[in-house]
Design an enzyme around this catalytic site. Structure first.
Site, PDB file in Angstrom:
ATOM      1  N   LYS A 153       0.826  -1.217   0.000  1.00  0.00           N
ATOM      2  CA  LYS A 153       0.000   0.000   0.000  1.00  0.00           C
ATOM      3  C   LYS A 153       0.863   1.271   0.000  1.00  0.00           C
ATOM      4  O   LYS A 153       0.649   2.174  -0.797  1.00  0.00           O
ATOM      5  CB  LYS A 153      -0.928  -0.009   1.226  1.00  0.00           C
ATOM      6  N   THR A 227      11.122   4.625   6.210  1.00  0.00           N
ATOM      7  CA  THR A 227       9.943   4.954   7.023  1.00  0.00           C
ATOM      8  C   THR A 227       9.234   3.659   7.414  1.00  0.00           C
ATOM      9  O   THR A 227       8.065   3.678   7.780  1.00  0.00           O
ATOM     10  CB  THR A 227       8.947   5.849   6.232  1.00  0.00           C
ATOM     11  N   ARG A 229      10.670   0.030   9.121  1.00  0.00           N
ATOM     12  CA  ARG A 229      11.062  -0.457  10.445  1.00  0.00           C
ATOM     13  C   ARG A 229      12.577  -0.322  10.572  1.00  0.00           C
ATOM     14  O   ARG A 229      13.311  -0.623   9.633  1.00  0.00           O
ATOM     15  CB  ARG A 229      10.663  -1.919  10.657  1.00  0.00           C
ATOM     16  N   ASP A 253      12.898   7.629   9.645  1.00  0.00           N
ATOM     17  CA  ASP A 253      11.773   7.842  10.569  1.00  0.00           C
ATOM     18  C   ASP A 253      11.747   6.746  11.620  1.00  0.00           C
ATOM     19  O   ASP A 253      10.973   6.812  12.565  1.00  0.00           O
ATOM     20  CB  ASP A 253      10.440   7.850   9.796  1.00  0.00           C
ATOM     21  N   GLU A 258      15.013   1.961  18.567  1.00  0.00           N
ATOM     22  CA  GLU A 258      14.170   3.115  18.931  1.00  0.00           C
ATOM     23  C   GLU A 258      13.295   2.886  20.157  1.00  0.00           C
ATOM     24  O   GLU A 258      12.844   3.836  20.788  1.00  0.00           O
ATOM     25  CB  GLU A 258      13.271   3.511  17.752  1.00  0.00           C
ATOM     26  N   HIS A 290       9.627   8.215  14.442  1.00  0.00           N
ATOM     27  CA  HIS A 290       8.491   7.352  14.081  1.00  0.00           C
ATOM     28  C   HIS A 290       7.210   8.191  13.996  1.00  0.00           C
ATOM     29  O   HIS A 290       6.213   7.898  14.666  1.00  0.00           O
ATOM     30  CB  HIS A 290       8.340   6.204  15.079  1.00  0.00           C
TER      31      HIS A 290
HETATM   32  P1  NAI Z   1       1.865  -3.864   2.863  1.00  0.00           P
HETATM   33  O1  NAI Z   1       1.684  -5.175   3.539  1.00  0.00           O
HETATM   34  O2  NAI Z   1       0.745  -3.281   2.073  1.00  0.00           O
HETATM   35  O3  NAI Z   1       3.133  -3.975   1.878  1.00  0.00           O
HETATM   36  C1  NAI Z   1       4.346  -4.589   2.217  1.00  0.00           C
HETATM   37  C2  NAI Z   1       4.999  -5.059   0.933  1.00  0.00           C
HETATM   38  O4  NAI Z   1       6.286  -5.613   1.277  1.00  0.00           O
HETATM   39  C3  NAI Z   1       4.204  -6.160   0.219  1.00  0.00           C
HETATM   40  O5  NAI Z   1       4.071  -5.862  -1.154  1.00  0.00           O
HETATM   41  C4  NAI Z   1       5.066  -7.410   0.440  1.00  0.00           C
HETATM   42  O6  NAI Z   1       4.976  -8.338  -0.634  1.00  0.00           O
HETATM   43  C5  NAI Z   1       6.450  -6.807   0.529  1.00  0.00           C
HETATM   44  N1  NAI Z   1       7.424  -7.698   1.144  1.00  0.00           N
HETATM   45  C6  NAI Z   1       7.210  -8.644   2.082  1.00  0.00           C
HETATM   46  N2  NAI Z   1       8.372  -9.292   2.352  1.00  0.00           N
HETATM   47  C7  NAI Z   1       9.317  -8.712   1.573  1.00  0.00           C
HETATM   48  C8  NAI Z   1      10.698  -8.937   1.402  1.00  0.00           C
HETATM   49  N3  NAI Z   1      11.342  -9.901   2.063  1.00  0.00           N
HETATM   50  N4  NAI Z   1      11.363  -8.143   0.527  1.00  0.00           N
HETATM   51  C9  NAI Z   1      10.721  -7.182  -0.174  1.00  0.00           C
HETATM   52  N5  NAI Z   1       9.405  -6.931  -0.055  1.00  0.00           N
HETATM   53  C10 NAI Z   1       8.722  -7.681   0.812  1.00  0.00           C
HETATM   54  O7  NAI Z   1       2.360  -2.871   3.986  1.00  0.00           O
HETATM   55  P2  NAI Z   1       2.288  -1.271   3.980  1.00  0.00           P
HETATM   56  O8  NAI Z   1       1.005  -0.816   4.555  1.00  0.00           O
HETATM   57  O9  NAI Z   1       2.705  -0.768   2.654  1.00  0.00           O
HETATM   58  O10 NAI Z   1       3.410  -0.927   5.078  1.00  0.00           O
HETATM   59  C11 NAI Z   1       4.782  -1.206   4.853  1.00  0.00           C
HETATM   60  C12 NAI Z   1       5.531  -1.076   6.156  1.00  0.00           C
HETATM   61  O11 NAI Z   1       5.511   0.292   6.562  1.00  0.00           O
HETATM   62  C13 NAI Z   1       4.903  -1.826   7.341  1.00  0.00           C
HETATM   63  O12 NAI Z   1       5.348  -3.161   7.398  1.00  0.00           O
HETATM   64  C14 NAI Z   1       5.383  -1.046   8.520  1.00  0.00           C
HETATM   65  O13 NAI Z   1       6.555  -1.656   9.016  1.00  0.00           O
HETATM   66  C15 NAI Z   1       5.718   0.325   7.961  1.00  0.00           C
HETATM   67  N6  NAI Z   1       4.905   1.409   8.530  1.00  0.00           N
HETATM   68  C16 NAI Z   1       5.536   2.465   9.127  1.00  0.00           C
HETATM   69  C17 NAI Z   1       4.814   3.507   9.677  1.00  0.00           C
HETATM   70  C18 NAI Z   1       5.477   4.703  10.295  1.00  0.00           C
HETATM   71  O14 NAI Z   1       4.819   5.481  10.994  1.00  0.00           O
HETATM   72  N7  NAI Z   1       6.765   4.927  10.083  1.00  0.00           N
HETATM   73  C19 NAI Z   1       3.334   3.473   9.669  1.00  0.00           C
HETATM   74  C20 NAI Z   1       2.779   2.348   8.943  1.00  0.00           C
HETATM   75  C21 NAI Z   1       3.543   1.346   8.426  1.00  0.00           C
END
Ligand code: NAI
Length: 342
Positions: A153, A227, A229, A253, A258, A290
């Site tokens: 997303k 942004t 982890r 971020d 952290e 964060h």
């Molecule tokens: P999502 O689940 O929609 O997308 C994650 C993508 O990473 C998927 O397309 C998946 O296939 C891919 N993926 C999984 N394993 C992988 C690997 N080994 N190598 C490469 N790609 C891989 O998640 P979304 O909503 O896009 O969020 C992504 C990350 O953003 C979350 O996991 C979270 O850690 C982080 N996040 C950080 C925030 C912040 O405030 N800094 C807030 C929200 C999310």
């Protein structure tokens, strides 16, 4: 329903109180993090609500279960801090899969723009009536190649934003499903990208994805944006890369260590984390604590979805946002087949 909400911050409360009325919930707020020592505070609650730095390990799950807690509700998308395997068949785990992917994608671009146009430097200078331009030369994003790791997303939205700037986008995803994206392998992404932005989850496979070996393969002067982890990046290797002038800038971020630092005011204290202190001291490193998720829209979505998640599990025994260690595994994921996780 009674919910114990851990690691509360003042900005969490208004949205949760607004939706608590609607869902008939009583919320007990604790500013401490959830861990083995604090789990007993949840005694008598139906659910605990946790954030990214609460440690929901197997021992905590045992304690919560013994206290009668039936649901662990993450008010985040990432769930690497919960032992979902230990929770299986004991306690339901729910999360907020998307509260505002825009907030995070926009923050990633805000950090990148700040860094490449030296806005952080210019802001401080003009505050001091220093209108000189020395040292503020940036570079155009237009025409640069951005390598996006993780095209879910947030990654997809970030790609759209980058395309709006006229950047060339390449991407890597372990499960490349998005249409119209130029997927490459990781080595090619490292080799070709002027900017690398991380949008994949933290898993065993992605822990320290950006390490000394990966940095070696990157272009000299590469910018790294994280942004997602903190532990996706080996922070010591990043620091070495910056000191060696191999890495041209880092926008962070999130940070590996952290948990005991971010979200707290340590001004006036001595920061005990040398790596973070050294990173922050670098002119080409920008750290936000964060904060990418922190928009009005996101806070409202988080509160509403969290209460809906808990209510669904307690009243219907099913929630589309439930998680277990089988989730995403096409062979074993029952939810994909519209059943409960357990
Ligand atoms: P999502 O689940 O929609 O997308 C994650 C993508 O990473 C998927 O397309 C998946 O296939 C891919 N993926 C999984 N394993 C992988 C690997 N080994 N190598 C490469 N790609 C891989 O998640 P979304 O909503 O896009 O969020 C992504 C990350 O953003 C979350 O996991 C979270 O850690 C982080 N996040 C950080 C925030 C912040 O405030 N800094 C807030 C929200 C999310």
């Amino acid at each position: 329903m009674i919910i114990s909400l851990f690691d509360v911050k003042p900005y969490d409360v208004p949205a949760f109180e607004r939706y608590a009325k609607e869902y008939g919930a009583q919320i007990k707020y604790f500013d401490t993090k959830l861990n083995v020592d604090t789990a007993a505070l949840a005694d008598g609650s139906d659910a605990v609500c946790v954030f990214v730095n609460d440690d929901v390990n197997a021992e905590v799950i045992e304690k919560l279960s013994a206290c009668g807690v039936k649901v662990v509700a993450l008010r985040s998308a990432g769930y690497n801090n919960v032992d979902v395997k230990a929770a299986y068949k004991k306690i339901h785990v729910v999360h907020v899969p998307a509260y505002s992917p825009y907030a995070v994608a926009e923050h990633a671009m805000a950090l990148l723009l700040t860094s490449v146009r030296r806005i952080h430097k210019a802001y401080n200078r003009t505050k001091d009536f220093n209108f000189s331009l020395g040292g503020l030369t940036g570079f155009d994003l237009h025409g640069k190649t951005v390598g996006v790791i993780g095209t879910g997303k947030i990654g997809k939205l970030f790609i759209n934003i980058c395309r709006g700037f006229g950047m060339n986008v390449i991407a890597y995803d372990a499960y490349p499903t998005a249409e119209g994206i130029d997927y490459v392998d990781l080595d090619t992404l490292y080799e070709k990208s002027d900017i690398i932005s991380l949008h994949c989850p933290l898993t065993e496979q992605t822990y320290h994805l950006i390490n000394a070996k990966a940095i070696e393969k990157m272009k000299r002067g590469v910018m790294i944006v994280n942004t997602s982890r903190g532990a996706l990046i080996d922070a010591e290797a990043l620091l070495e890369g910056i000191k060696a002038r191999k890495i041209g800038g880092a926008c962070l971020d999130v940070y590996e260590e952290e948990a005991d630092i971010f979200f707290t005011d340590f001004s006036g204290h001595i920061l005990s984390d040398d790596v973070l202190a050294r990173l922050i001291s670098m002119p080409n490193v920008i750290v936000t604590s964060h904060q990418a998720f922190l928009t009005e829209e996101a806070l409202n979505n988080i509160a509403e979805t969290t209460l809906k998640n808990v209510s669904s599990i307690l009243t219907e025994g099913f929630c589309e946002n439930e998680l277990c260690y089988h989730c995403g595994n096409i062979e074993h994921c029952k939810k994909e087949r519209k059943n409960r996780c357990f």
